[in-house]
Scaffold this motif. Sequence first.
Motif, short mmCIF file in Angstrom:
data_model
loop_
_atom_site.label_atom_id
_atom_site.label_comp_id
_atom_site.label_asym_id
_atom_site.label_seq_id
_atom_site.Cartn_x
_atom_site.Cartn_y
_atom_site.Cartn_z
N ILE A 185 45.89 -6.93 -43.93
CA ILE A 185 47.16 -7.58 -44.34
C ILE A 185 47.91 -6.73 -45.34
CG2 ILE A 185 46.12 -8.94 -46.21
CD1 ILE A 185 48.06 -11.19 -45.40
N ASP A 186 47.16 -6.00 -46.20
CA ASP A 186 47.82 -5.12 -47.17
C ASP A 186 48.55 -3.98 -46.45
OD1 ASP A 186 46.91 -6.64 -49.27
OD2 ASP A 186 45.01 -5.49 -49.43
N ASP A 187 47.91 -3.47 -45.40
CA ASP A 187 48.59 -2.42 -44.62
C ASP A 187 49.91 -2.93 -44.03
OD1 ASP A 187 46.48 -0.78 -45.18
OD2 ASP A 187 45.43 -1.20 -43.27
N ARG A 188 49.91 -4.17 -43.57
CA ARG A 188 51.14 -4.73 -42.99
C ARG A 188 52.22 -4.90 -44.04
NH1 ARG A 188 48.61 -9.39 -38.98
NH2 ARG A 188 47.59 -7.94 -37.51
N ARG A 189 51.79 -5.28 -45.26
CA ARG A 189 52.79 -5.42 -46.34
C ARG A 189 53.37 -4.04 -46.69
NH1 ARG A 189 48.83 -9.47 -49.65
NH2 ARG A 189 49.51 -11.44 -48.65
N GLU A 190 52.51 -3.03 -46.71
CA GLU A 190 53.00 -1.67 -46.97
C GLU A 190 53.97 -1.23 -45.86
OE1 GLU A 190 49.71 0.92 -47.37
OE2 GLU A 190 48.97 0.01 -49.24
N ARG A 191 53.64 -1.63 -44.64
CA ARG A 191 54.52 -1.28 -43.50
C ARG A 191 55.90 -1.91 -43.67
NH1 ARG A 191 56.41 2.40 -40.30
NH2 ARG A 191 57.11 1.60 -38.29
N VAL A 192 55.92 -3.16 -44.17
CA VAL A 192 57.20 -3.83 -44.41
C VAL A 192 57.99 -3.06 -45.45
CG1 VAL A 192 58.27 -5.91 -45.37
CG2 VAL A 192 56.40 -6.10 -43.71
N THR A 193 57.31 -2.62 -46.51
CA THR A 193 58.00 -1.87 -47.57
C THR A 193 58.55 -0.56 -47.03
OG1 THR A 193 56.50 -2.83 -49.21
CG2 THR A 193 57.71 -0.85 -49.85
N GLU A 194 57.76 0.15 -46.23
CA GLU A 194 58.22 1.41 -45.65
C GLU A 194 59.44 1.19 -44.75
OE1 GLU A 194 54.90 2.94 -43.60
OE2 GLU A 194 53.75 3.48 -45.39
N LEU A 195 59.39 0.14 -43.95
CA LEU A 195 60.49 -0.14 -43.04
C LEU A 195 61.76 -0.48 -43.81
CD1 LEU A 195 58.68 -2.19 -40.24
CD2 LEU A 195 59.66 0.10 -40.04
N LYS A 196 61.62 -1.23 -44.94
CA LYS A 196 62.80 -1.57 -45.73
C LYS A 196 63.42 -0.30 -46.31
CE LYS A 196 62.61 -5.00 -48.59
NZ LYS A 196 62.13 -5.89 -49.67
N SER A 197 62.55 0.59 -46.82
CA SER A 197 63.06 1.84 -47.39
C SER A 197 63.75 2.69 -46.32
CB SER A 197 61.90 2.62 -48.00
OG SER A 197 62.34 3.87 -48.48
N SER A 198 63.11 2.79 -45.16
CA SER A 198 63.71 3.57 -44.07
C SER A 198 65.03 2.96 -43.62
CB SER A 198 62.75 3.63 -42.87
OG SER A 198 61.56 4.30 -43.22
N LEU A 199 65.10 1.63 -43.58
CA LEU A 199 66.34 0.96 -43.15
C LEU A 199 67.47 1.25 -44.13
CD1 LEU A 199 67.80 -0.93 -41.21
CD2 LEU A 199 66.91 -2.87 -42.54
N GLU A 200 67.14 1.21 -45.49
CA GLU A 200 68.19 1.49 -46.47
C GLU A 200 68.69 2.93 -46.35
OE1 GLU A 200 66.42 0.61 -50.20
OE2 GLU A 200 66.47 -1.57 -49.92
N GLU A 201 67.76 3.87 -46.16
CA GLU A 201 68.17 5.28 -45.99
C GLU A 201 69.04 5.46 -44.74
OE1 GLU A 201 64.61 7.51 -45.86
OE2 GLU A 201 64.08 7.19 -47.97
N THR A 202 68.63 4.81 -43.63
CA THR A 202 69.39 4.93 -42.39
C THR A 202 70.76 4.31 -42.51
OG1 THR A 202 67.29 4.82 -41.18
CG2 THR A 202 69.31 4.54 -39.90
N ASN A 203 70.85 3.16 -43.23
CA ASN A 203 72.17 2.53 -43.43
C ASN A 203 73.06 3.44 -44.27
OD1 ASN A 203 72.01 0.13 -41.96
ND2 ASN A 203 70.79 -0.86 -43.54
N GLU A 204 72.47 4.10 -45.25
CA GLU A 204 73.24 5.00 -46.09
C GLU A 204 73.77 6.18 -45.27
OE1 GLU A 204 75.25 6.47 -49.21
OE2 GLU A 204 74.21 4.54 -49.08
N ARG A 205 72.90 6.70 -44.35
CA ARG A 205 73.34 7.77 -43.46
C ARG A 205 74.49 7.31 -42.57
NH1 ARG A 205 68.12 9.08 -42.39
NH2 ARG A 205 68.21 8.27 -40.26
N ALA A 206 74.40 6.08 -42.11
CA ALA A 206 75.45 5.52 -41.25
C ALA A 206 76.77 5.42 -42.01
CB ALA A 206 75.04 4.16 -40.72
#
Length: 895
Positions: free
Chosen positions: A471-492
């Motif tokens: 479950i901790d790995d899944r929470r880390e995955r959520v954090t990684e995805l949020k960070s990636s989404l913010e970076e991608t939105n900034e690129r957009a």
Amino acid sequence: MRFEELRLENFKPYGNAEVSLSDGVTVIHGVNGSGKSSLLEACFFALYGSRALEGTLGDVVTNGEDETLVELGFSHEGVGYRIERRLRDYDNRTDHQCSLEGEDGTMRDGAREVRRFITELLRMDAEAFLNCAYVRQGEVNKLINASPSERQDTIDDLLQLGVLEEYRERAGDARLGVEDVLNAKRAVLEERDERIERLERKNLHATLNQLESDLATVDEDLDHYESQREEAETTRAEAEQILDEHEANRERLASIDEDVESLEETIREAESERETCREGISDAREQIETLRAELEERLADAGIDAAEESALETRRQELDERESTLREDRDEAVTAVTGFENQASNLKAKAEDLRERAEEAESEAERSMELAREANADLDERESRLEELDEEATALLAEFDAIEDIERGDATERLEALTERRNDVRERVAELETELKNARERVEEAEELLEAGRCPECGQPVDESPHVDRIDDRRERVTELKSSLEETNERARSLDAEIEATERLVEAEERLGEIETTRELLEERIAEAREEIDRNRETADRKHEAAEDLRTEAESTREIAAEKREAAAEAKARVETVEERLQEIDVVRDQLAEIDTRLETIADLEAEIERLRERRETLDELNDERRERLAEKRERREELREAVDEDAIASARERKRKAVEYLENVVEEIERLGERRDELQSRIGAIQGEIRTLETLRSEREELAGTVEALESVHGETSDLETMYGELRTELRQRNVRTLERMVNETFELVYGNDAYSHIELDGDYELTVYQKDGEALDPEQLSGGERALFNLALRCAIYRLLVEGIEGAAPTPPLILDEPTVFLDTGHVARLVDLVEEMREFGVRQIVIVSHDDELIGAADDLLSVEKDPRTNRSTVTRPETDVAGAIPAELDD
């Protein structure tokens, strides 16, 4: 059957196309509307002509063209064939020419003959071809939507059971036909029996003997009266001859009396005419004396000494020569008058024309000056506009200097690259948002399970699970995805700003192009304006000079015109003098004509005197002859008066009266006996006709009895044949239904393998029923869209299998053609369709042609055809693209 080559010219979207088709699975792919289905329609049209079209023949002709060609090469049972169809549009109608040639020497000409040959070759018409081998776009559900009776007729026709039904119907028609003929023959036989019975009751032979005896008696009486009538006619003829001779003598006597009177009158008239001739001679001599006196006066007036022909002719020649000379003088004078007057008129008109041309030249000079002033104003305006454009271009070029890395001409390409990158980034944003949403849902679900004491992986109690720490790995995955989404939105967002700036540069490039085009045009117009100013000023000067020259020439021309008018007046005076002399010559000619007239009259009178003298002598001779004939006529009249005998005439009249009276009585009796004889002959003929009719009826009755017996035997045979064909068709249909039901279940299980349905049932009336695992029966209409499409494909392929296995080697089936079969299928069902295609190949289907843009079907292809449409010409082309290393997906689609 196997399609080999297809060639098109101006068929629907194709200008020119040539396609070769091989064994195995061929997939035709391309974007929607590119013309993929048109290739299949061309094959179908080549085989069956107008029967294969949903519209008219003119609909397949490419827009803007008036001629279409479709050629299809195919092989069947080892023999190659080629069909050519050519359409020509003219006079609001379409001419259709068609021919077929085979390697075995087969030749067919005409659309109807070719269609009949193909139908016999494949044992199916256009409708059967659609129901068996050709699944057209949007018609995948055709069989399932059909009624059971329609489905039964369709499948029976494909399995050739319709032929048995046709034979049964023919046998039934034959039975009914034999039955109709049998009933008709029986009715005729009964009618013959009745007529024979009626004639036999009349005792025809006894009646005939009595009538013949009565006819002999009448003939004897007629012969007697005919003999007596001939004697009476002889007596009457002799009496009439005597009376006719007497009447002829009377007529001859009367004629002679008339001749005597006529001769006496003719002699008197001839004596009177002799006296008239004598008086005429005296009158003519007096007229001649008068004319000779007048002639002397006319000779003096005409200037002639004697009335001789040579003197008259000499005088005429002198007059002709004088007249010819005078007329020449007059014609010369008249010509001079006309010439001088025409010259004066022409010179006057020319002077007026020169004056008008001078005024017109002055007006043109003024117009040229006005045009020069207008062109000068336009020149100023265009030069001002050119300065404004230069200022705007300088400002636009400054925008490119403000942004680094972009030169003029690169903005459009840079915008396309940025837009493509932004689309990729946006797709990535969507993917990350979906992954983030799914990751959050899995974390929330795991947390709920943890709170409930369950493992988030397997749902087992936490104490017994080895996966609690994930479950901790899944929470880390959520954090990684949020960070990636913010970076991608900034690129957009960064790309949006850059695209906006680049779009302004694209607009600047377009405007700079427009400015350069406009500037070139203005420079050309400025140069043209300057040239026009110079040209108009030169024209004005030239026109002023021309006007002055024209005015001078006009004044000189008016002076010459006045001189010509004076010369014309002098020539008119000469003409009048000559005319007076010609009139004098005419007077002398009139005198000569009067002399000729009097000479001719004198000659005519002398001739008349001679004629009258000859007439008097002739009349004397004629009267002498008439007096001799008159004496002869008087002697003949006396002889005829003595020859008339009144007693003989009275006796002849009495004999004639008695003969006529007897003939009138005997004719009535002869007519009565003749009518009686005609009546007896008519009755005898009628009796003889009835006897012949009776003999004919007896002969016909024997023949009809034999015919009825034979028809009764044929009627029984046709009934047995009708029953046999019906039973055979029913037996074969049930056998085919069982086989088709088995194949449908095998095929449907292959393309739709799950636990929802147990089997499909096909009854003898071709009613289809789908059964679920729990035994509940469903109508195929109750299936979902994708399930219904797979169900229909399974049914169509099962029918195709039944045809292949049932008549293999006798009539090979055509290629299996599927046009956009994936329209109603989702991804999972498409995979099943690929399995179905592979299964059909294993069943021995030699050639399968599919129109689709689905990657899975493309990957299953042995051969690939690509169709593209040029948006500029709206024309389609077909190519065989190169494949990648795997040999399946085209390189341009492996993106």
